[in-house]
Design a protein around this motif. Structure first.
Motif, PDB file in Angstrom:
ATOM      1  N   LEU A 112      -4.084 -14.291  -3.774  1.00 32.33           N
ATOM      2  CA  LEU A 112      -4.065 -12.880  -3.385  1.00 32.33           C
ATOM      3  C   LEU A 112      -2.666 -12.357  -3.070  1.00 32.33           C
ATOM      4  O   LEU A 112      -2.504 -11.163  -2.821  1.00 32.33           O
ATOM      5  N   GLU A 113      -1.658 -13.243  -3.084  1.00 31.15           N
ATOM      6  CA  GLU A 113      -0.292 -12.789  -2.832  1.00 31.15           C
ATOM      7  C   GLU A 113       0.107 -11.753  -3.872  1.00 31.15           C
ATOM      8  O   GLU A 113      -0.199 -11.877  -5.043  1.00 31.15           O
ATOM      9  N   GLY A 114       0.774 -10.741  -3.413  1.00 28.20           N
ATOM     10  CA  GLY A 114       1.233  -9.692  -4.310  1.00 28.20           C
ATOM     11  C   GLY A 114       0.284  -8.513  -4.395  1.00 28.20           C
ATOM     12  O   GLY A 114       0.635  -7.471  -4.941  1.00 28.20           O
ATOM     13  N   LEU A 115      -0.914  -8.675  -3.860  1.00 22.88           N
ATOM     14  CA  LEU A 115      -1.864  -7.555  -3.835  1.00 22.88           C
ATOM     15  C   LEU A 115      -1.600  -6.691  -2.614  1.00 22.88           C
ATOM     16  O   LEU A 115      -1.190  -7.203  -1.575  1.00 22.88           O
ATOM     17  N   PRO A 116      -1.881  -5.403  -2.714  1.00 23.37           N
ATOM     18  CA  PRO A 116      -1.821  -4.578  -1.512  1.00 23.37           C
ATOM     19  C   PRO A 116      -2.809  -5.111  -0.467  1.00 23.37           C
ATOM     20  O   PRO A 116      -3.856  -5.680  -0.812  1.00 23.37           O
ATOM     21  N   THR A 117      -2.487  -4.939   0.786  1.00 19.74           N
ATOM     22  CA  THR A 117      -3.294  -5.483   1.877  1.00 19.74           C
ATOM     23  C   THR A 117      -4.752  -5.065   1.791  1.00 19.74           C
ATOM     24  O   THR A 117      -5.657  -5.895   1.956  1.00 19.74           O
ATOM     25  N   LYS A 118      -5.016  -3.800   1.540  1.00 21.64           N
ATOM     26  CA  LYS A 118      -6.407  -3.332   1.510  1.00 21.64           C
ATOM     27  C   LYS A 118      -7.182  -3.947   0.351  1.00 21.64           C
ATOM     28  O   LYS A 118      -8.362  -4.260   0.499  1.00 21.64           O
ATOM     29  N   ALA A 119      -6.547  -4.134  -0.775  1.00 21.03           N
ATOM     30  CA  ALA A 119      -7.236  -4.746  -1.915  1.00 21.03           C
ATOM     31  C   ALA A 119      -7.582  -6.204  -1.605  1.00 21.03           C
ATOM     32  O   ALA A 119      -8.699  -6.650  -1.875  1.00 21.03           O
ATOM     33  N   ALA A 120      -6.640  -6.923  -1.019  1.00 28.24           N
ATOM     34  CA  ALA A 120      -6.894  -8.322  -0.663  1.00 28.24           C
ATOM     35  C   ALA A 120      -7.991  -8.410   0.404  1.00 28.24           C
ATOM     36  O   ALA A 120      -8.897  -9.243   0.308  1.00 28.24           O
ATOM     37  N   ARG A 121      -7.920  -7.543   1.376  1.00 29.97           N
ATOM     38  CA  ARG A 121      -8.916  -7.566   2.462  1.00 29.97           C
ATOM     39  C   ARG A 121     -10.312  -7.209   1.930  1.00 29.97           C
ATOM     40  O   ARG A 121     -11.301  -7.833   2.294  1.00 29.97           O
ATOM     41  N   ALA A 122     -10.383  -6.208   1.064  1.00 31.52           N
ATOM     42  CA  ALA A 122     -11.667  -5.821   0.482  1.00 31.52           C
ATOM     43  C   ALA A 122     -12.262  -6.988  -0.298  1.00 31.52           C
ATOM     44  O   ALA A 122     -13.463  -7.273  -0.197  1.00 31.52           O
TER      45      ALA A 122
END
Length: 165
Positions: A112-122
């Motif tokens: 998940l590195e490199g993803l925006p925080t909200k996308a990773a959290r979702a």
């Protein structure tokens, strides 16, 4: 050149990290991680050590990023263990089971590195916690359709990473 760079800056970086961490052992480990990362970048021709104008600033930047990653992993491990204990207080996981779970969580972090925080959290809330799009939308304070986009983006990101290697 890498050997000269190492000789010129290793002791200084280890001392700097020791002051930050309060542990000579952790500082030595992290120092080696910094130079390993630097050597890897050089081997990939991503960096030319002779062009670094401020080597100590460059090294502290790498060290800081590795330290943040390490702390993030520690927090995730602690949260997992706390959740496991809260969910099943009588459950006694073996050290091997705990290590396997931590390894899986670390793999997820890397994916998940490199993803925006909200996308990773979702993605985590959807795949690991089993929440619905509406529940995730409430938590993230976005629309359910935005949650769908986040999850799709995360899945595509993971797919690209998995098949790029």
């Amino acid at each position: 050149m890498a050997a000269v760079f190492y000789v010129n800056h290793n002791r200084w970086l280890q001392h700097w990290l020791c002051k930050k961490l309060g542990s000579a052992f952790e500082a030595a480990d992290l120092t080696q991680d910094v130079f390993t990362k630097l050597l890897h970048k050089q081997q990939l021709n991503a960096i030319d050590l002779t062009t670094i104008i401020e080597p100590r600033a460059y090294l502290t930047t790498i060290a800081t990023h590795l330290l943040i990653d390490s702390r993030r992993k520690q927090k995730l491990e602690q949260a997992y263990l706390a959740m496991l204990f809260d969910a099943q207080p009588d459950f006694a996981a073996s050290p091997q089971q705990i290590q396997e779970a931590i390894d899986i969580l670390n793999q997820i972090i890397v994916m998940l590195e490199g993803l925006p925080t909200k996308a990773a959290r979702a993605f985590i809330l959807y795949r690991l916690d089993g929440l619905t799009h509406a529940e995730i939308a409430d938590i993230l304070r976005v629309s359910a359709s935005m949650v769908k986009q986040y999850i799709a983006r995360a899945m595509m990101h993971c797919y690209q990473i998995a098949y790029a290697n």
